[in-house]
Design an enzyme around this catalytic site. Structure first.
Site, PDB file in Angstrom:
ATOM      1  N   ARG A 235      21.652 -28.278  14.245  1.00  0.00           N
ATOM      2  CA  ARG A 235      21.689 -28.577  15.555  1.00  0.00           C
ATOM      3  C   ARG A 235      21.978 -29.795  16.138  1.00  0.00           C
ATOM      4  O   ARG A 235      21.801 -30.730  15.219  1.00  0.00           O
ATOM      5  CB  ARG A 235      20.184 -28.289  16.239  1.00  0.00           C
ATOM      6  CG  ARG A 235      19.982 -26.524  16.598  1.00  0.00           C
ATOM      7  CD  ARG A 235      20.619 -25.963  17.499  1.00  0.00           C
ATOM      8  NE  ARG A 235      20.269 -24.716  17.493  1.00  0.00           N
ATOM      9  CZ  ARG A 235      20.891 -23.635  16.878  1.00  0.00           C
ATOM     10  NH1 ARG A 235      21.740 -23.810  16.068  1.00  0.00           N
ATOM     11  NH2 ARG A 235      20.129 -22.381  17.089  1.00  0.00           N
ATOM     12  N   GLU A 264      26.919 -29.344  24.012  1.00  0.00           N
ATOM     13  CA  GLU A 264      27.682 -28.140  23.867  1.00  0.00           C
ATOM     14  C   GLU A 264      28.218 -27.567  24.846  1.00  0.00           C
ATOM     15  O   GLU A 264      27.484 -27.051  25.847  1.00  0.00           O
ATOM     16  CB  GLU A 264      27.288 -27.315  22.733  1.00  0.00           C
ATOM     17  CG  GLU A 264      27.233 -27.953  21.342  1.00  0.00           C
ATOM     18  CD  GLU A 264      26.534 -26.961  20.398  1.00  0.00           C
ATOM     19  OE1 GLU A 264      26.419 -25.704  20.512  1.00  0.00           O
ATOM     20  OE2 GLU A 264      26.114 -27.413  19.312  1.00  0.00           O
ATOM     21  N   HIS A 283      30.557 -25.009  16.793  1.00  0.00           N
ATOM     22  CA  HIS A 283      29.200 -23.963  16.682  1.00  0.00           C
ATOM     23  C   HIS A 283      29.757 -22.750  16.150  1.00  0.00           C
ATOM     24  O   HIS A 283      29.220 -21.642  16.802  1.00  0.00           O
ATOM     25  CB  HIS A 283      28.301 -23.999  17.963  1.00  0.00           C
ATOM     26  CG  HIS A 283      27.062 -23.689  17.677  1.00  0.00           C
ATOM     27  ND1 HIS A 283      25.876 -24.351  18.279  1.00  0.00           N
ATOM     28  CD2 HIS A 283      26.433 -22.753  16.853  1.00  0.00           C
ATOM     29  CE1 HIS A 283      24.637 -23.812  17.855  1.00  0.00           C
ATOM     30  NE2 HIS A 283      25.155 -23.100  16.715  1.00  0.00           N
TER      31      HIS A 283
HETATM   32  N1  LIG Z   1      25.679 -23.707  13.275  1.00  0.00           N
HETATM   33  C1  LIG Z   1      25.266 -22.572  13.308  1.00  0.00           C
HETATM   34  O1  LIG Z   1      25.805 -21.303  13.796  1.00  0.00           O
HETATM   35  C2  LIG Z   1      23.881 -22.048  12.684  1.00  0.00           C
HETATM   36  C3  LIG Z   1      23.936 -20.861  12.239  1.00  0.00           C
HETATM   37  C4  LIG Z   1      22.466 -20.476  11.646  1.00  0.00           C
HETATM   38  C5  LIG Z   1      21.387 -21.521  11.546  1.00  0.00           C
HETATM   39  N2  LIG Z   1      21.615 -22.742  12.257  1.00  0.00           N
HETATM   40  C6  LIG Z   1      20.396 -23.919  12.450  1.00  0.00           C
HETATM   41  O2  LIG Z   1      20.312 -24.120  11.128  1.00  0.00           O
HETATM   42  C7  LIG Z   1      18.767 -24.199  10.944  1.00  0.00           C
HETATM   43  C8  LIG Z   1      18.244 -23.820   9.698  1.00  0.00           C
HETATM   44  O3  LIG Z   1      18.442 -22.448   9.358  1.00  0.00           O
HETATM   45  P1  LIG Z   1      17.766 -21.574   8.349  1.00  0.00           P
HETATM   46  O4  LIG Z   1      17.910 -20.156   8.642  1.00  0.00           O
HETATM   47  O5  LIG Z   1      17.827 -22.110   6.770  1.00  0.00           O
HETATM   48  O6  LIG Z   1      16.144 -21.915   8.773  1.00  0.00           O
HETATM   49  P2  LIG Z   1      14.823 -21.620   7.926  1.00  0.00           P
HETATM   50  O7  LIG Z   1      13.838 -21.581   9.072  1.00  0.00           O
HETATM   51  O8  LIG Z   1      14.932 -20.609   7.030  1.00  0.00           O
HETATM   52  O9  LIG Z   1      14.901 -23.044   7.133  1.00  0.00           O
HETATM   53  C9  LIG Z   1      14.761 -24.257   7.691  1.00  0.00           C
HETATM   54  C10 LIG Z   1      14.006 -25.027   6.557  1.00  0.00           C
HETATM   55  O10 LIG Z   1      13.786 -26.463   7.319  1.00  0.00           O
HETATM   56  C11 LIG Z   1      12.506 -27.059   6.641  1.00  0.00           C
HETATM   57  N3  LIG Z   1      11.918 -28.002   7.786  1.00  0.00           N
HETATM   58  C12 LIG Z   1      11.576 -28.080   8.863  1.00  0.00           C
HETATM   59  N4  LIG Z   1      11.320 -29.242   9.255  1.00  0.00           N
HETATM   60  C13 LIG Z   1      11.659 -30.019   8.318  1.00  0.00           C
HETATM   61  C14 LIG Z   1      11.528 -31.470   8.261  1.00  0.00           C
HETATM   62  N5  LIG Z   1      11.236 -32.221   9.196  1.00  0.00           N
HETATM   63  N6  LIG Z   1      12.344 -32.084   7.087  1.00  0.00           N
HETATM   64  C15 LIG Z   1      12.802 -31.286   6.125  1.00  0.00           C
HETATM   65  N7  LIG Z   1      12.644 -29.982   6.101  1.00  0.00           N
HETATM   66  C16 LIG Z   1      12.134 -29.414   7.419  1.00  0.00           C
HETATM   67  C17 LIG Z   1      11.510 -25.874   6.858  1.00  0.00           C
HETATM   68  O11 LIG Z   1      10.590 -25.956   6.066  1.00  0.00           O
HETATM   69  C18 LIG Z   1      12.396 -24.769   6.580  1.00  0.00           C
HETATM   70  O12 LIG Z   1      12.317 -24.508   5.109  1.00  0.00           O
HETATM   71  C19 LIG Z   1      18.420 -23.255  12.108  1.00  0.00           C
HETATM   72  O13 LIG Z   1      17.039 -23.739  12.720  1.00  0.00           O
HETATM   73  C20 LIG Z   1      19.107 -23.224  13.308  1.00  0.00           C
HETATM   74  O14 LIG Z   1      18.998 -24.432  14.283  1.00  0.00           O
HETATM   75  C21 LIG Z   1      22.768 -23.194  12.874  1.00  0.00           C
END
Ligand SMILES: NC(=O)c1ccc[n+]([C@@H]2O[C@H](COP(=O)([O-])OP(=O)(O)OC[C@H]3O[C@@H](n4cnc5c(N)ncnc54)[C@H](O)[C@@H]3O)[C@@H](O)[C@H]2O)c1
Length: 319
Positions: A235, A264, A283
């Site tokens: 994000r 965005e 994105h």
């Molecule tokens: N660009 C895009 O189109 C797109 C697509 C999918 C996801 N995303 C973003 O990617 C993020 C991650 O997706 P995901 O499916 O892997 O989520 P997820 O919830 O499976 O994994 C996120 C991980 O981040 C960890 N985390 C949380 N706070 C943290 C911190 N302070 N330091 C280190 N690690 C921390 C959590 O423990 C978790 O393991 C989503 O929240 C979303 O915002 C973006």
């Protein structure tokens, strides 16, 4: 009939699933302005949500609302405190939204490490031969150190791809046990600064929270190697944009790949748009035929399962 609002168009596969569901009456809402959402959404029992911000003021008016099914896994565009207070369920596409983003991270790493844009332009500009004499600092991925920040669904898909390229993978995620990271062939890093100092490539896959906002600022970039690249598909705002632009210009780090922005679409005068050391995408980490189709189906199926009382617990966000 159960009334479902499809907020922001999604792939037709998911729309068809909802529209053909006998208990549902669906309406697609494409005007995502607050004014329109505030006037339309109170009529619905369930919402699927792609883009569009649903804040407490809108939710306050949605007296019938029981569930929001996000098309995606991030949910920073919904007021979750309000959902919790009113016991409205929030669902995400937990199973279909990680392969394409992990591939997108690899594409950005490859684009930067192999100078793809530079080579492509050179061939088209008739510089096929002279390109050999120009300075270019492409590099191999083999033996490079990657730091994955956030070892969730995307992080776990990414590590497999990095190991396939013979990279050494570190993971920083205070909420994931060492044995889990070990089992994927990674090395757990307990201190973020330690990981940042070691890594050639730093990739973020964390949610946007109070804790992760501005996680990478100039002071952290100064700890990194001069050849380091940062990839952020998570994000906007997790990597501070102004600091990143300065770090690239001042050659504090080598490059960056960004799929997400603090605003965005970004303003035309956002200096990163002109920064040649950054590779950008709109994105679009999930913009593959497969991912968009599967995400739309999962978004629709989640809301069907909710009303049929057979929801998979992985789809439910614990708030
Ligand atoms: N660009 C895009 O189109 C797109 C697509 C999918 C996801 N995303 C973003 O990617 C993020 C991650 O997706 P995901 O499916 O892997 O989520 P997820 O919830 O499976 O994994 C996120 C991980 O981040 C960890 N985390 C949380 N706070 C943290 C911190 N302070 N330091 C280190 N690690 C921390 C959590 O423990 C978790 O393991 C989503 O929240 C979303 O915002 C973006």
């Amino acid at each position: 009939m159960v009334k479902i609002a499809i907020v922001d168009k999604m792939n037709q596969d998911g729309i068809d699933l909802l529209k053909n569901y006998p208990k549902f009456e669906c309406e697609i809402i494409e005007d995502l302005s607050k004014k329109n959402l505030m006037s339309k959404l109170p009529a619905f029992d369930g919402i699927t949500l792609r883009r569009g911000k649903i804040d407490a003021e809108i939710l306050e008016k949605c007296k019938k609302l029981k569930v929001i099914s996000r098309h995606g896994v991030g949910f920073d565009n919904v007021d979750i405190k309000f959902l919790k207070k009113k016991n409205i369920k929030l669902l995400v596409t937990a199973t279909t939204t990680s392969i394409s983003p992990a591939e997108h991270i690899m594409f950005m790493i490859m684009n930067i490490s192999k100078g793809i844009d530079f080579f492509d332009k050179a061939v088209r500009n008739g510089e096929f031969g002279s390109v050999m004499h120009l300075k270019h600092d492409n590099f191999e991925l083999s033996n490079k150190k990657v730091l994955i920040i956030g070892f969730g669904r995307i992080g776990k898909k990414l590590i497999k791809r990095c190991l396939g390229f013979e990279m050494k993978v570190y993971a920083y995620d205070p909420y994931v046990e060492k044995k889990v990271i070990d089992s994927f062939g990674g090395i757990k890093v307990d201190d973020l600064a330690d990981g940042l100092k070691k890594a050639d490539i730093i990739s973020l896959s964390v949610p946007l929270t109070k804790e992760t906002k501005n996680m990478l600022t100039l002071d952290k970039m100064k700890m990194m190697k001069k050849n380091a690249i940062i990839i952020n598909i998570s994000r906007g705002g997790i990597v501070n944009e102004k600091d990143l632009n300065d770090a690239l210009n001042e050659k504090i780090i080598y490059g960056a790949g960004l799929d997400v922005f603090e605003k965005e679409p970004p303003d035309n005068n956002n200096p990163l748009l002109k920064n040649k050391r950054a590779v950008l995408s709109p994105h679009a980490a999930t913009f593959t035929q497969e991912c968009l189709s599967k995400m739309s189906i999962e978004t629709a199926q989640n809301i069907i399962d909710f009303f049929e009382d057979k929801l998979n617990k992985n789809a439910v966000v614990k708030i």
